[in-house]
Design an enzyme around this catalytic site. Structure first.
Site, PDB file in Angstrom:
ATOM      1  N   ARG A 273      75.065 -34.121  36.975  1.00 33.17           N
ATOM      2  CA  ARG A 273      74.838 -33.487  35.692  1.00 33.17           C
ATOM      3  C   ARG A 273      73.162 -33.916  35.240  1.00 33.17           C
ATOM      4  O   ARG A 273      72.810 -34.919  35.413  1.00 33.17           O
ATOM      5  CB  ARG A 273      75.541 -34.007  34.673  1.00 33.17           C
ATOM      6  CG  ARG A 273      75.675 -33.257  33.189  1.00 33.17           C
ATOM      7  CD  ARG A 273      76.784 -33.903  32.452  1.00 33.17           C
ATOM      8  NE  ARG A 273      76.544 -35.300  32.038  1.00 33.17           N
ATOM      9  CZ  ARG A 273      77.135 -35.997  31.023  1.00 33.17           C
ATOM     10  NH1 ARG A 273      77.903 -35.220  30.279  1.00 33.17           N
ATOM     11  NH2 ARG A 273      76.896 -37.184  30.725  1.00 33.17           N
TER      12      ARG A 273
ATOM     13  N   TYR B 105      73.948 -40.891  19.471  1.00 32.72           N
ATOM     14  CA  TYR B 105      73.101 -41.438  20.733  1.00 32.72           C
ATOM     15  C   TYR B 105      72.539 -40.196  21.763  1.00 32.72           C
ATOM     16  O   TYR B 105      71.960 -40.911  22.653  1.00 32.72           O
ATOM     17  CB  TYR B 105      73.857 -42.767  21.312  1.00 32.72           C
ATOM     18  CG  TYR B 105      75.197 -42.333  21.706  1.00 32.72           C
ATOM     19  CD1 TYR B 105      75.366 -41.705  22.965  1.00 32.72           C
ATOM     20  CD2 TYR B 105      76.191 -42.853  20.980  1.00 32.72           C
ATOM     21  CE1 TYR B 105      76.948 -41.562  23.291  1.00 32.72           C
ATOM     22  CE2 TYR B 105      77.403 -42.671  21.302  1.00 32.72           C
ATOM     23  CZ  TYR B 105      77.933 -41.962  22.471  1.00 32.72           C
ATOM     24  OH  TYR B 105      79.016 -41.647  22.841  1.00 32.72           O
ATOM     25  N   LYS B 106      73.381 -39.170  21.664  1.00 33.36           N
ATOM     26  CA  LYS B 106      72.845 -38.313  22.656  1.00 33.36           C
ATOM     27  C   LYS B 106      71.493 -37.486  22.368  1.00 33.36           C
ATOM     28  O   LYS B 106      70.528 -38.069  22.373  1.00 33.36           O
ATOM     29  CB  LYS B 106      74.334 -37.207  22.864  1.00 33.36           C
ATOM     30  CG  LYS B 106      75.180 -37.915  23.552  1.00 33.36           C
ATOM     31  CD  LYS B 106      76.533 -37.466  23.842  1.00 33.36           C
ATOM     32  CE  LYS B 106      77.534 -38.034  24.418  1.00 33.36           C
ATOM     33  NZ  LYS B 106      79.149 -37.805  24.235  1.00 33.36           N
TER      34      LYS B 106
ATOM     35  N   PHE C 280      86.738 -33.969  26.711  1.00 36.90           N
ATOM     36  CA  PHE C 280      86.181 -35.271  26.997  1.00 36.90           C
ATOM     37  C   PHE C 280      87.351 -36.083  26.577  1.00 36.90           C
ATOM     38  O   PHE C 280      88.105 -36.024  25.726  1.00 36.90           O
ATOM     39  CB  PHE C 280      84.957 -35.570  25.861  1.00 36.90           C
ATOM     40  CG  PHE C 280      84.411 -36.913  26.503  1.00 36.90           C
ATOM     41  CD1 PHE C 280      83.515 -37.050  27.421  1.00 36.90           C
ATOM     42  CD2 PHE C 280      84.805 -37.935  25.730  1.00 36.90           C
ATOM     43  CE1 PHE C 280      83.093 -38.239  28.010  1.00 36.90           C
ATOM     44  CE2 PHE C 280      84.044 -39.313  26.072  1.00 36.90           C
ATOM     45  CZ  PHE C 280      83.300 -39.429  27.054  1.00 36.90           C
TER      46      PHE C 280
ATOM     47  N   ASP D 219      84.398 -30.734  18.226  1.00 32.51           N
ATOM     48  CA  ASP D 219      83.471 -32.018  18.635  1.00 32.51           C
ATOM     49  C   ASP D 219      82.120 -31.263  19.087  1.00 32.51           C
ATOM     50  O   ASP D 219      81.918 -30.529  20.072  1.00 32.51           O
ATOM     51  CB  ASP D 219      84.086 -32.773  19.542  1.00 32.51           C
ATOM     52  CG  ASP D 219      83.367 -34.229  20.335  1.00 32.51           C
ATOM     53  OD1 ASP D 219      82.253 -33.995  20.090  1.00 32.51           O
ATOM     54  OD2 ASP D 219      84.140 -34.919  20.845  1.00 32.51           O
TER      55      ASP D 219
HETATM   56  C1  LIG Z   1      79.987 -38.654  24.451  1.00 35.18           C
HETATM   57  C2  LIG Z   1      81.134 -38.133  23.868  1.00 35.18           C
HETATM   58  C3  LIG Z   1      82.235 -38.667  23.131  1.00 35.18           C
HETATM   59  C4  LIG Z   1      81.809 -40.237  22.814  1.00 35.18           C
HETATM   60  O1  LIG Z   1      82.683 -41.012  21.849  1.00 35.18           O
HETATM   61  P1  LIG Z   1      82.285 -42.309  21.747  1.00 35.18           P
HETATM   62  O2  LIG Z   1      83.569 -42.512  20.414  1.00 35.18           O
HETATM   63  O3  LIG Z   1      80.930 -42.390  20.747  1.00 35.18           O
HETATM   64  O4  LIG Z   1      82.419 -43.268  22.943  1.00 35.18           O
HETATM   65  C5  LIG Z   1      83.266 -37.982  22.537  1.00 35.18           C
HETATM   66  N1  LIG Z   1      83.418 -36.880  22.715  1.00 35.18           N
HETATM   67  C6  LIG Z   1      82.562 -36.122  23.417  1.00 35.18           C
HETATM   68  C7  LIG Z   1      83.037 -34.664  23.770  1.00 35.18           C
HETATM   69  C8  LIG Z   1      81.552 -36.598  24.036  1.00 35.18           C
HETATM   70  O5  LIG Z   1      80.824 -36.055  24.989  1.00 35.18           O
END
Ligand SMILES: *Cc1c(COP(=O)(O)O)cnc(C)c1O
Length: 410
Positions: free
Chosen positions: A369, A220-221, A124, A195
């Protein structure tokens, strides 16, 4: 397999009662809980109570009387249960990006003789961006080396400080083997940073048992903590006091209310805090986390794989010949809680789906997705979503100007 079979699967689903604990709008099939989880009813009443009673009436007293000060550790301990970690090795704070900065700083500081952060090009982006920013901050002595997933084991060498990976790939849902990669990293003197953005609450995670050194993840996921919910971070107990992270704010101090002029890190995981917790957001997150803790992870994983398998099978059977290609592992054991398909008109097709009430999302360049959240996604949802997709593809209705307009968030 037909719709009635799906109705029977739902009736026999041991998790079926969880759906009633969420607010889900009528006429929507929500397949995007991997991006923003649905709202638990209890989050609404909790936030209302925090606002009217704890804030409105308790005012500043609530830091003590309503337990606001304990929220980061309390919510962290709840998340620890979900990700297989000792309760005092996880803390809730800040965003995933910020937390990554903290733990990556710690990892590099613990590896003074090594200069490489090893990751993959389709990690990501925020993870890669934060690593780039940290490298610049540290004077450019380090290098972010990106190799594709299959080449990672061979690329871990005597110069690797840390292997920094997202456990479940955000586009494809492909899942790394945390245990074997962490062990390999250790064998070669590197650290393992995971992560868990698409793993926490979605798949079984055993941070302690699998030897992870550090981890971060989103609230939040799949944890259903609400938009912009605070994130979390994990530091294995053996490492917690080896380093004080650089965002040395007062709430990570050993005695914040002594108001000393010099920074002294708190013992344990507390030193990974920076500033004041976001009480409203963290209260909502606590409800999502507690709901998740009340579910059986084995049942959750079994249903998640079954929903994904069913979706893939139905799409391949019923939408054949329309240019969709499976982008996720076919083997459920190697897949997170999502299924992705490529299509070179993926964007307008997803917009047409959303207009029909099937909410998934699009990830550039060509990925449709679909996330499956076993707490509230049903087998009938999967059946109906595929039928709506089939209708959109066979009529070609997606090929309208209105479906090609892009908002800021895809
Ligand atoms: C959604 C996501 C993030 C989001 O990071 P934020 O700091 O909350 O915006 C980070 N890493 C991965 C792999 C994600 O899928």
């Amino acid at each position: 397999m037909n719709r009635d079979d799906c109705i029977r699967l739902d009736a026999a689903d041991p998790l079926r009662d969880f759906r009633g604990k969420f607010d889900l709008p009528q006429g929507v099939i929500y397949l995007d809980g991997n991006s923003l989880g649905a709202m638990p009813h209890s989050a609404k009443s909790r936030v209302e109570q925090v606002i009217t009673e704890e804030w409105g009436e308790g005012l500043i007293r609530s830091w003590n009387t309503a337990g606001w000060m304990d929220l980061p550790k309390r919510v962290g301990a709840g998340i620890a249960e979900i990700v297989g970690a000792a309760s005092d090795s996880v803390i809730s704070a800040d965003s995933t990006s910020v937390n990554l900065f903290k733990v990556l700083s710690a990892a590099l500081a613990m590896q003074p003789g090594r200069r490489v952060i090893l990751s993959e090009p389709d990690n990501f982006p925020t993870d890669l961006y934060m690593a780039q920013g940290l490298i610049a901050q540290l004077g450019g002595r380090h290098e972010l080396k990106l190799v594709t997933a299959k080449d990672i084991p061979a690329a871990i060498d005597a110069d690797t400080a840390v292997v920094m990976l997202t456990h479940v790939n955000y586009r494809t849902g492909a899942m790394h083997d945390m245990k074997s990669l962490s062990a390999l990293a250790h064998e070669r003197g590197a650290l393992a940073l995971w992560d868990l953005a698409h793993s926490a609450g979605a798949v079984p995670v055993h941070l302690d048992a699998d030897g992870a050194d550090f981890a971060v993840g989103c609230g939040y996921k799949f944890l259903n903590g609400g938009p912009g919910a605070p994130a979390f971070l994990y530091v294995a107990k053996r490492h917690q006091e080896k380093f004080a992270q650089p965002l040395s704010g007062w709430l990570g101090h050993a005695a914040p209310f002594e108001f000393e002029s010099g920074y002294r890190p708190a013992p344990g995981i507390g030193r990974y805090l920076c500033g004041t917790p976001t009480v409203l957001g963290m209260s909502a997150l606590e409800e999502g986390v507690n709901l998740m803790r009340s579910a059986d992870m084995k049942q959750l994983r079994a249903k998640s794989i079954a929903l994904g398998d069913l979706f893939i099978r139905l799409v391949e059977e019923r939408c054949a010949g329309h240019g969709l290609g499976l982008a996720s592992p076919r083997d459920g054991a190697k897949r997170g809680s999502q299924a992705s398909f490529t299509h070179h008109d993926g964007f307008p097709i997803m917009q047409a789906l959303i207009a029909r009430g099937v909410i998934g999302d699009f990830r550039a360049p060509d990925i449709l997705r679909f996330g499956f959240t076993p707490l509230y996604t049903s087998y009938v949802d999967v059946w109906d979503a595929v039928e709506i997709l089939r209708g959109i593809l066979t009529t070609g209705i997606w090929d309208r100007a209105e479906f090609r307009k892009r908002g800021a968030v895809t």
